[in-house]
Design a protein around this motif. Sequence first.
Motif, PDB file in Angstrom:
ATOM      1  N   TYR A   1     -75.528 -45.245  26.092  1.00 33.96           N
ATOM      2  CA  TYR A   1     -74.617 -44.259  26.694  1.00 33.96           C
ATOM      3  C   TYR A   1     -75.059 -43.904  28.111  1.00 33.96           C
ATOM      4  CZ  TYR A   1     -72.586 -39.673  27.662  1.00 33.96           C
ATOM      5  OH  TYR A   1     -71.956 -38.612  28.264  1.00 33.96           O
ATOM      6  N   LEU A   2     -76.355 -43.665  28.283  1.00 29.84           N
ATOM      7  CA  LEU A   2     -76.855 -43.298  29.606  1.00 29.84           C
ATOM      8  C   LEU A   2     -76.693 -44.449  30.599  1.00 29.84           C
ATOM      9  CD1 LEU A   2     -80.139 -41.403  28.624  1.00 29.84           C
ATOM     10  CD2 LEU A   2     -77.975 -40.407  29.361  1.00 29.84           C
ATOM     11  N   MET A   3     -76.989 -45.660  30.159  1.00 29.07           N
ATOM     12  CA  MET A   3     -76.909 -46.807  31.063  1.00 29.07           C
ATOM     13  C   MET A   3     -75.480 -47.099  31.504  1.00 29.07           C
ATOM     14  SD  MET A   3     -79.999 -47.808  31.605  1.00 29.07           S
ATOM     15  CE  MET A   3     -79.754 -49.417  32.335  1.00 29.07           C
ATOM     16  N   THR A   4     -74.510 -46.749  30.670  1.00 27.63           N
ATOM     17  CA  THR A   4     -73.112 -47.064  30.992  1.00 27.63           C
ATOM     18  C   THR A   4     -72.365 -45.913  31.650  1.00 27.63           C
ATOM     19  OG1 THR A   4     -72.501 -46.455  28.720  1.00 27.63           O
ATOM     20  CG2 THR A   4     -72.900 -48.790  29.169  1.00 27.63           C
TER      21      THR A   4
ATOM     22  N   ILE B   1     -80.119 -43.915  16.897  1.00 30.06           N
ATOM     23  CA  ILE B   1     -79.789 -42.865  17.871  1.00 30.06           C
ATOM     24  C   ILE B   1     -80.386 -43.183  19.239  1.00 30.06           C
ATOM     25  CG2 ILE B   1     -80.162 -40.439  18.455  1.00 30.06           C
ATOM     26  CD1 ILE B   1     -79.931 -39.783  15.505  1.00 30.06           C
ATOM     27  N   ASN B   2     -81.622 -43.663  19.260  1.00 30.48           N
ATOM     28  CA  ASN B   2     -82.254 -44.006  20.539  1.00 30.48           C
ATOM     29  C   ASN B   2     -81.486 -45.103  21.261  1.00 30.48           C
ATOM     30  OD1 ASN B   2     -84.318 -42.152  20.341  1.00 30.48           O
ATOM     31  ND2 ASN B   2     -85.724 -43.558  19.338  1.00 30.48           N
ATOM     32  N   TYR B   3     -81.083 -46.120  20.503  1.00 28.72           N
ATOM     33  CA  TYR B   3     -80.327 -47.215  21.127  1.00 28.72           C
ATOM     34  C   TYR B   3     -78.978 -46.720  21.636  1.00 28.72           C
ATOM     35  CZ  TYR B   3     -77.797 -51.571  21.757  1.00 28.72           C
ATOM     36  OH  TYR B   3     -77.050 -52.592  22.291  1.00 28.72           O
ATOM     37  N   ALA B   4     -78.300 -45.913  20.824  1.00 27.28           N
ATOM     38  CA  ALA B   4     -76.990 -45.402  21.235  1.00 27.28           C
ATOM     39  C   ALA B   4     -77.114 -44.505  22.465  1.00 27.28           C
ATOM     40  CB  ALA B   4     -76.343 -44.636  20.082  1.00 27.28           C
TER      41      ALA B   4
END
Length: 354
Positions: free
Chosen positions: A166-169, A159-162
């Motif tokens: 998501y935020l970075m993109t 979840i942290n990676y996803a």
Amino acid sequence: VLFNGKTILKQFRSSLKNTNEDIHAKLMSYYSEAPEWWYTILFVFAFVVAALVCHFGELMPWYFLFLAVASAFLFLLPTGIVLVVTNQGIGLNVITEFIAGVAIPGDPLANVTLKTYGYITQAQALTLISDLKLGHYMKIPPRAMFITQLVGTIIAGIINYATADYLMTTIPNICTERNLRWTCPNANTFYSASIIWGAIGPVKMFGKGSTYSSLLYAFLIGALLPIPVWFLLRKFPNTTWLKHVHFPIMLSATAMMPPAPPGNYPSWLFIGFFFNFVLVRYAHSWWKRYAYVFSAAMDCGVAICGLVIFFALQNNDIEFPSWWGTGGDTGDGCPLSHANYSGILPSSRPIVSG
């Protein structure tokens, strides 16, 4: 060693005898214990995966993982004692950065990697111990606790990676000066530390003849400061206020100063003083019954509020009015925070007058 040496030795000897005199231990003895080989296999698997990631990802020489794990293991007991006594954790970020800077000079990526495997290993170990302790008091079977922790860690990692991806993109100019709502202070501090301790290195930054060489005396001062308090307590054992003088906590409070906005420390000071002094003294029964629950409620409230603000407002291009409570026009309440020594601001961060 001075303050808790006898207690540590006593508890260590008691653990070797495997006595179950404590009522919690007696009740937990009815459950099957999580065997040591479960933890051993998990550790070996994680270590091998980390070594492969370091080697094939060209992050750092994999054998420095032994140094990172040894650092975490060495400081686990003293930092754990501080956490138990004060509920304040002391991280190994500076120590691991220093070690990495000396062992692998001129490599910021390796510095960050060794820091992560040393600092985060110690922090996560203390978190695991805290959770196991809570499970012990709540009479949760040890094997269920082990499986829950393992599954929860895997889910949290995904979840942290996803979420980060998501935020970075999706958020334009995230973690840059052009987006004052998403400045990523912790990430920027992480980056700055990698430059100071990795690219430049502690030898050049704090070595003999350098501008900041005198700062190394802080290690010696920090090690010696508790000694006078220990002697004073032995001489004046009935002095109440001396028992509350805790230099590791006083000094560790500065650890969050690099990423923390200016308003955080006054808020922490006010809330801490109000709940742990005023209410303890004048409303002790309320504090004893509700303080812990109220603290958890505030934490949950902040998290839920953050989700609502992002998805309902910011994600729909709805911004809060700019005022001092939200950092003003510069986002952090400090118009000159990015100015150079002469007070000149970068063009990407001007002061916008209201």
